[in-house]
Design a protein around this motif. Structure first.
Motif, PDB file in Angstrom:
ATOM      1  N   UNK A 212       2.164  10.962  -8.934  1.00  0.00           N
ATOM      2  CA  UNK A 212       2.336  10.829 -10.371  1.00  0.00           C
ATOM      3  C   UNK A 212       3.379   9.791 -10.700  1.00  0.00           C
ATOM      4  N   UNK A 213       4.219   9.461  -9.706  1.00  0.00           N
ATOM      5  CA  UNK A 213       5.248   8.435  -9.891  1.00  0.00           C
ATOM      6  C   UNK A 213       5.154   7.325  -8.845  1.00  0.00           C
ATOM      7  N   UNK A 214       4.725   7.684  -7.652  1.00  0.00           N
ATOM      8  CA  UNK A 214       4.647   6.675  -6.592  1.00  0.00           C
ATOM      9  C   UNK A 214       3.567   7.059  -5.590  1.00  0.00           C
ATOM     10  N   UNK A 215       3.091   6.050  -4.862  1.00  0.00           N
ATOM     11  CA  UNK A 215       2.097   6.289  -3.826  1.00  0.00           C
ATOM     12  C   UNK A 215       2.806   6.432  -2.480  1.00  0.00           C
ATOM     13  N   UNK A 216       2.492   7.523  -1.804  1.00  0.00           N
ATOM     14  CA  UNK A 216       3.119   7.816  -0.519  1.00  0.00           C
ATOM     15  C   UNK A 216       2.093   7.740   0.595  1.00  0.00           C
ATOM     16  N   UNK A 217       2.572   7.402   1.775  1.00  0.00           N
ATOM     17  CA  UNK A 217       1.736   7.381   2.979  1.00  0.00           C
ATOM     18  C   UNK A 217       2.206   8.487   3.913  1.00  0.00           C
ATOM     19  N   UNK A 218       1.282   9.344   4.314  1.00  0.00           N
ATOM     20  CA  UNK A 218       1.588  10.449   5.220  1.00  0.00           C
ATOM     21  C   UNK A 218       0.927  10.162   6.570  1.00  0.00           C
ATOM     22  N   UNK A 219       1.751  10.064   7.601  1.00  0.00           N
ATOM     23  CA  UNK A 219       1.259   9.761   8.950  1.00  0.00           C
ATOM     24  C   UNK A 219       1.435  10.998   9.830  1.00  0.00           C
ATOM     25  N   UNK A 220       0.311  11.527  10.306  1.00  0.00           N
ATOM     26  CA  UNK A 220       0.310  12.714  11.169  1.00  0.00           C
ATOM     27  C   UNK A 220       0.051  12.267  12.606  1.00  0.00           C
ATOM     28  N   UNK A 221       0.829  12.812  13.531  1.00  0.00           N
ATOM     29  CA  UNK A 221       0.594  12.567  14.959  1.00  0.00           C
ATOM     30  C   UNK A 221       0.622  13.918  15.674  1.00  0.00           C
TER      31      UNK A 221
END
Length: 390
Positions: A212-221
């Motif tokens: 809603x305010x920023x685009x985040x990147x979620x990296x799963x390993x």
């Protein structure tokens, strides 16, 4: 109230037919172990099971999530008992304190938590060293593990609990575990991770989300069959990690977990969400108890035997009771909609029961509901010449 009305709320609401002084209350309760309250905790949780109210609190493999954490509920330099833990401050003074391990049923996306009987950090007979949180949690598993095993549970906890003897005890009960796993305390496991990184063999999943305010990147390993410690008897665990970055590549969050459940591309996102829900024990349980009107850290009376731990357990039981009522009692839920602040709700209860006698909790709740319901506007009057509309 007894003198003025011939009745009192201590009797009608709480079944107290001979009202003792504050000092006598402490004298009566001090010899009573907090374990005497445990059946009531389980009875309330099992009522939630019967009504299907815990279906939303299950994670991977439809397992109920139980988070473990320790929280301090008494600290003083002057007030102490033989069950206090102690620490020496930099100024040379000694602090006396009590810590409780508060197991709590949690779930991702669910604000409500449900507390279970606590375990207390206290000196143990025949032990020279001070007791600790992990020992208290171990005793809790030994005492109540058989009771929770049929629920199909996953135990959650911070890195303190990611310790092979404790993990083995969880597995021996038929439960799963998902504990925070940090590099400083699991050097061998992370050496294995580094080896797989060097050959590019660490599976990775990348998702993006908009807050809603920023685009985040979620990296799963993730990886599987990693040794939890050194030695031939090392427990083999699954490992998963989440790193969250913003659009500029700044790391906003990073954490990793060791799991008894194999980690796959299909379940890694849900496993991480389950692991992160452990924080609800601090935010929705401990913080509520300490800041929302329960006064969990207040020393109502310390006692010489069990009084401090018994009163702490009673506050936890009150919190659980309110959570159950909020799910299963329509009148209670309606009252809380009108009085959403717990502090305000408690203030209303105190004022009403101080000045007015009630025959039962039903009577009290009906009275509150009637007073809190918004007044209905009177019907509009038609003028004498106004024709009635059919």
């Amino acid at each position: 109230m007894q003198k003025e009305h011939g009745e009192n709320n201590a009797s009608s609401l709480f079944g107290v037919h001979q009202i003792p002084s504050t000092q006598q209350i402490g004298n009566l309760l001090d010899p009573v172990s907090a374990d005497h309250l445990a059946p009531v905790f389980f009875e309330l949780i099992e009522a939630l099971h019967r009504h299907g109210a815990l279906a939303s609190h299950r994670g991977v493999d439809a397992r109920l999530l139980i988070a473990l954490d320790g929280t301090q509920y008494h600290c003083s330099e002057s007030i102490h008992c033989e069950h206090c833990s102690t620490r020496t401050l930099s100024n040379g003074k000694t602090q006396n304190y009590h810590v409780a391990v508060t197991p709590v049923i949690v779930a991702p996306g669910q604000a409500q938590v449900f507390t279970l009987p606590p375990a207390f950090v206290r000196p143990q007979d025949g032990q020279a060293k001070q007791d600790c949180e992990l020992n208290a949690a171990t005793r809790w598993l030994l005492q109540w593990g058989a009771r929770i095993a049929p629920w199909r549970t996953t135990m959650l906890g911070d890195d303190l609990y990611c310790h092979q003897p404790f993990c083995e005890q969880v597995l021996a009960l038929g439960c799963a575990f998902l504990f925070v796993c940090l590099p400083p305390s699991h050097t061998l496991l992370y050496e294995w991770v580094a080896d797989f990184e060097r050959i590019g063999a660490v599976p990775t999943l990348v998702n993006t989300c908009w807050t809603g305010k920023q685009r985040l990147t979620e990296t799963y390993r993730w990886l599987n069959d990693l040794p939890l410690r050194d030695g031939d008897d090392a427990l083999k665990v699954g490992w998963c990690e989440l790193t969250t970055t913003d659009a500029a590549g700044n790391v906003l969050y990073r954490n990793a977990w060791a799991s008894s459940v194999p980690v796959t591309r299909e379940n890694v996102v849900e496993l991480v969400a389950d692991g992160r829900s452990r924080w609800k024990i601090e935010n929705e349980n401990n913080n509520t108890l300490k800041t929302k009107g329960y006064n969990f850290e207040h020393n109502y009376s310390h006692g010489k035997q069990h009084l401090s731990s018994l009163l702490a357990s009673l506050m936890l039981l009150a919190f659980l009771t309110h959570s159950v009522l909020d799910l299963l009692d329509q009148r209670y839920r309606a009252i809380r909609r009108n009085l959403p602040s717990r502090r305000t709700f408690f203030e209303h209860l105190r004022a009403l029961t101080l000045y007015m006698p009630f025959t039962s909790w039903d009577h009290l709740f009906d009275f509150m509901l009637e007073a809190l319901q918004p007044a209905r506007p009177p019907p509009k009057r038609r003028s004498p010449g106004q024709r009635r509309q059919i």
